[in-house]
Design a protein around this motif. Structure first.
Motif: not given
Length: 177
Positions: A43-49
């Motif tokens: 959950p640190m950094d990602f792209k919202d699908p």
């Protein structure tokens, strides 16, 4: 001597009421902070699908820092391998993406450890053979090779498996696996 001080300056300024005045001139003149991010570590950094937009704890922290400092934040997606070189060559002002603070990395940058983590092990609930950590002795586990987790798992295995006469945990993707 540490070559980079901006992350330390930013943390110190969080408590200041006159933060913009204390910013380095280069950031004040630009009116923005450029931040390296690798959005592949939820959950640190990602792209919202659903939207393909960057999100996560590091993203939220960076936006809050910029707002508090009175500047914009310019996110620069980059490869993990380019984050530190981007910082040392001043292509970015700060890295806001999951990275382990190691002695080797401290030779070129300064860390602010605002989050501490370590190896986490997950398995399917239906696995009846894994009730205790030592049940992993002799099993294969997977982990990110870019972290300290392979060496941490190996050290734990040596102390808790091998020392008890059990086979070592095998970390997939590392030497000897």
């Amino acid at each position: 001597m540490k070559r980079l001080f901006i992350p330390t300056v930013l943390a110190g300024l969080m408590a200041s009421t006159c933060v913009f005045a204390a910013l380095p001139a280069a950031i004040k003149d630009k009116g923005e902070i450029s931040a390296a991010i690798v959005p592949n570590y939820p959950p640190m950094d990602f792209k919202d699908p659903a939207t393909n937009k960057i999100t996560g704890l590091d993203f939220d922290l960076g936006n809050a820092l910029a707002e508090r400092l009175g500047v914009k934040i310019k996110w620069q997606e980059t490869g993990f391998e380019q984050m530190l070189s981007g910082l040392t060559t001043k292509r970015v002002d700060i890295v806001l993406s999951g990275m382990t603070d190691t002695a080797e990395r401290q030779k070129s940058v300064t860390f602010i450890d605002y989050f501490t983590s370590g190896p986490q092990l997950y398995t399917l609930a239906k696995r009846e053979d894994l009730k205790a950590l030592t049940d992993l002795c002799g099993k294969k586990v997977g982990t990110s090779r870019r972290t300290t987790w392979p060496s941490e798992i190996a050290a734990w295995s040596k102390e808790n498996c091998e020392a008890a006469g059990k086979p070592a945990i095998v970390v997939i993707g590392t030497e000897g696996s």
